[in-house]
Scaffold this active site. Structure first.
Site, PDB file in Angstrom:
ATOM      1  CG  HIS A 303      -2.207  -0.764   0.943  1.00 54.87           C
ATOM      2  ND1 HIS A 303      -2.958  -1.332   1.940  1.00 54.87           N
ATOM      3  CD2 HIS A 303      -2.854  -1.055  -0.207  1.00 54.87           C
ATOM      4  CE1 HIS A 303      -4.017  -1.931   1.404  1.00 54.87           C
ATOM      5  NE2 HIS A 303      -3.965  -1.779   0.115  1.00 54.87           N
ATOM      6  CD  GLU A 545      -6.011 -18.626 -14.928  1.00 51.96           C
ATOM      7  OE1 GLU A 545      -5.062 -17.887 -14.589  1.00 51.96           O
ATOM      8  OE2 GLU A 545      -7.124 -18.579 -14.391  1.00 51.96           O
ATOM      9  CG  ASP A 569      -1.634 -19.134 -12.744  1.00 50.71           C
ATOM     10  OD1 ASP A 569      -0.590 -19.405 -12.124  1.00 50.71           O
ATOM     11  OD2 ASP A 569      -2.674 -18.748 -12.175  1.00 50.71           O
ATOM     12  CB  CYS A 616      -5.824 -10.027 -17.845  1.00 54.46           C
ATOM     13  SG  CYS A 616      -6.217 -11.731 -17.431  1.00 54.46           S
TER      14      CYS A 616
END
Length: 698
Positions: A303, A545, A569, A616
């Site tokens: 973060h 994937e 993956d 993606c």
């Protein structure tokens, strides 16, 4: 801004030798870059492309690039005996180059009592805990108000508010008090350490970072025990940096004897140095002259990094032993493009840093100004660039970066470390917020990918010898249809507020797609039966994937509404390489010819059956890889939001015909190294500025 070596750079799971390094004639053996661990002294010449995100502080130069004068308080001319210039290596958290005087924040934790309580004190201790939670939440709400228009940062603080009120934490604290008879403060520490320890043991880098978030929540709670009752709203201090915040900062600053007890004033460009920073700490500096952050821990998914990118402040994270190498007042240069920190720079290093900062800001300004232009190739072929996100805050960032929608919203983070699944209403509210933020652009919600290296107490998944090949993702979802139906109903309800698509992860066979479709139809019927609004049709797609799905892609193309290549993956499974293994990272290359052939097969199946195909994986955010994908026929990319302006610019510089010619050559290559050399030789010269993060002023 520039991705540099992006998510494909050495040192991150699934990395490969940078193609631009190949183009420059870098003879380093694959995997050799991993030998310089974060924090080690940098003996290599500058110029390696390290991971970074788009962005700079508006159109103005960073303070360190404005002139030759040193920041107030800098110790360049009064170094302690034996002090010398040091260059340290870390991880690029947020792009940019900044120069400033160091302010070191101590790494010690808040002291807390360790006291056993009697049975008669249990109720009082639990009430003290509940009161501390309320005070800590009030503090974060005040902080969110102070940062005002910075919506992405406020959203992260809201996530901390949810963590403070999470029932899993409350249950753990109550057990510590009632069963172990620990006082409330001791119970908070014990509960947070236990939860954080489970996260820290995971392989997934994003989830490992959540261990720091848990400890931050614990720190806020410990501080809240000693705070007075909250004052009425009318009398609260809501100035940009409250007196109370300054007191907290003063109590935590580790100052050398030369500064006595005085609090260093932020009167000039300041680099904040800390073991770690919470989003609340980061947000507190929004109106201060803090021009950069350096932390000893963290990754690009922490973060601290997310907040720094949202605030457009350069940051370098994961710099080991940083607190031992710098003192408050030292002059520091941080390079968020290369992931380096120079402590006590000399005249040559300062001159180079200022010039590099100017070149970076010039490029960042150009990318920022053009981020809302249409994504298309040099010859006008339209391309869709969407964003991969995990948090509502990132959805807002995606919109601001010019994304054409969200191509992957990871929903599994709703389930992290909970004793029970999130309710349908809780999920719906989050999905609706994301969909409304992007409306009318599409949002693709991926059903939860839980299991494998993602620990989630909700499901109590039994131990497995190889969890990455076990009960996870769609397999786990279908084994718990009650939980999965609740998940799907929340998505169906969100479809009434915008363009929603649903995607299934880790599909290996058509039977799984058909089972999910049947459950989706049931969820739609249940929502309509309640009288709740939803879209008439919700496209249902699959992630390709698993190699089996890529091989059988013609059958999937007949039945799925769309397909999305999850190359992270796919590479792992097709090449039999654990993408979390640093020693094997050089093998997990998206440029491997076998991977390119699988990708080509999927794209061609989509074209044949008229099904949209997107990608993606991290491959989409690498400039050279993106051009190769363009040549293979891909027209729909999804990536981290910060990479979108850079990839837009990359695509505008090359025609489809040029990309197709290089792709044809690449498909004829026999090794990943040959493919990289082929692509880099063709495109790297025209992408110099994007690959280095600097506008070429030659």
């Amino acid at each position: 801004m520039t991705r540099g070596r992006s998510a494909l750079s050495a040192g991150a799971p699934g990395d490969h030798p940078a193609a631009a390094d190949v183009a420059r004639g870098d003879a380093t053996a694959p995997g050799a870059r991993d030998s310089s661990a974060p924090g080690a002294r940098d003996s290599s010449p500058p110029g390696a492309r390290d991971s970074a995100a788009p962005g700079a502080r508006g159109s103005s130069l960073p303070p360190g690039a404005r002139g030759s004068s040193l920041p107030p308080g800098a110790r360049a001319d009064s170094l302690p005996p034996g002090a010398r210039t040091e260059t340290l290596r870390g991880i690029s958290g947020s792009p940019g180059v900044a120069i400033g005087a160091a302010v070191v924040i101590g790494g010690h934790r808040t002291d807390h009592p360790r006291r056993r309580v009697s049975s008669g004190e249990i109720k009082a201790e639990l009430e003290r805990f509940e009161a501390a939670v309320e005070r800590a939440q009030d503090e974060l709400r005040d902080m969110a108000k102070r940062i005002g228009d910075h919506r992405a940062e406020a959203s992260i603080l809201e996530a901390y508010l949810l963590m403070l009120g999470d029932e899993a934490l409350a249950d753990a604290v109550k057990r510590q008090v009632t069963e172990e008879r620990r006082c409330a403060e001791w119970a908070v520490v014990a509960a947070c350490e236990a939860i954080a320890g489970r996260f820290a043991a995971l392989d997934d880098p994003y989830l490992r970072e959540r261990s720091h978030d848990v400890m931050f929540v614990g720190e806020r709670l410990l501080r809240a025990f000693s705070l007075p009752p909250q004052e009425p709203p009318s009398s609260r201090d809501t100035s940009p940096l409250s007196t109370r915040s300054l007191i907290e900062l003063q109590n935590s600053i580790a100052m050398p004897a030369t500064f006595g007890a005085a609090l260093p004033r932020f009167s000039g460009p300041t680099i904040l140095i800390a073991h770690d920073l919470s989003p609340a700490d980061t947000a507190a500096m929004v109106d201060e002259p803090v021009v950069g952050f350096v932390t000893e821990v963290g990754t690009r998914t922490s973060h601290t990094s997310i907040m720094a990118r949202a605030l457009e402040i350069p940051a370098v994270v994961g710099v080991s032993d940083m607190l031992q190498r710098v003192i408050t007042g030292d002059l520091v240069v941080i390079d968020g493009l290369r992931g380096t920190v120079i402590v006590r720079p000399g005249p040559a290093e300062l001159a180079e840093a200022r010039a590099r900062a100017e070149r970076h800001v010039a490029l960042a300004k150009e990318l920022s100004e053009s981020r809302h232009r249409a994504a298309q190739s040099k010859d006008g072929v339209k391309v869709s660039l969407r964003a991969n996100v995990e948090l509502p805050a990132e959805a807002i960032l995606a919109r601001d970066q010019g994304a054409d929608g969200i191509g992957l919203y990871r929903t599994e983070f709703l389930y992290i470390d909970r004793t029970s699944p999130p309710s349908e209403d809780q999920q719906f509210e989050i999905f609706r917020a994301v969909v409304e933020a992007l409306r009318p652009k599409p949002v693709t919600l991926r059903t939860f990918d839980i299991g494998g290296d993602k620990f989630v107490s909700t499901f109590q998944v039994p131990p497995e010898m190889n969890p990455m090949l076990g009960l996870r993702a769609v397999r786990l979802a279908l084994s718990r249809p009650d939980v999965f139906l609740e998940h799907l109903r929340a998505m169906v309800r969100a479809s009434a507020y915008g363009d929603v698509r649903i995607m299934i992860p880790m599909v290996a066979g058509l039977g799984e797609l058909r089972q999910v479709r049947a459950l989706l139809h049931r969820a739609q019927e249940q929502v309509r039966a309640r009288g709740q609004p939803c879209a008439d049709e919700i496209p249902l797609g699959v992630m390709i994937e698993v190699p089996a799905a890529a091989i059988m892609v013609d059958h999937f193309a007949r039945e799925a509404a769309f397909m999305s290549l999850g190359t992270n993956d796919l590479i792992q499974y097709a090449l039999a390489v654990d993408r979390t293994s640093r020693s094997l990272a050089y093998l997990a290359s998206p440029f491997d010819p076998s991977i390119l052939r699988l990708i080509t097969k999927v794209i061609q199946a989509g074209q044949e059956f008229g099904r949209p195909v997107s990608l993606c994986g991290a491959m989409a955010s690498d400039p050279l890889a993106a051009l190769l994908l363009l040549g293979l026929g891909l027209r729909d990319f999804s990536m981290e939001a910060a990479a979108i302006p850079e990839i837009k610019e990359t695509l505008r510089r090359v025609s489809v015909a040029e990309a197709e010619a290089v792709a044809a050559e690449a498909l004829a290559c026999a090794t990943a190294e040959e493919v990289e050399c082929c692509v880099a030789a063709a495109f790297a010269p025209d992408l110099y500025d994007l690959l280095t993060g600097e506008r070429d002023t030659r």
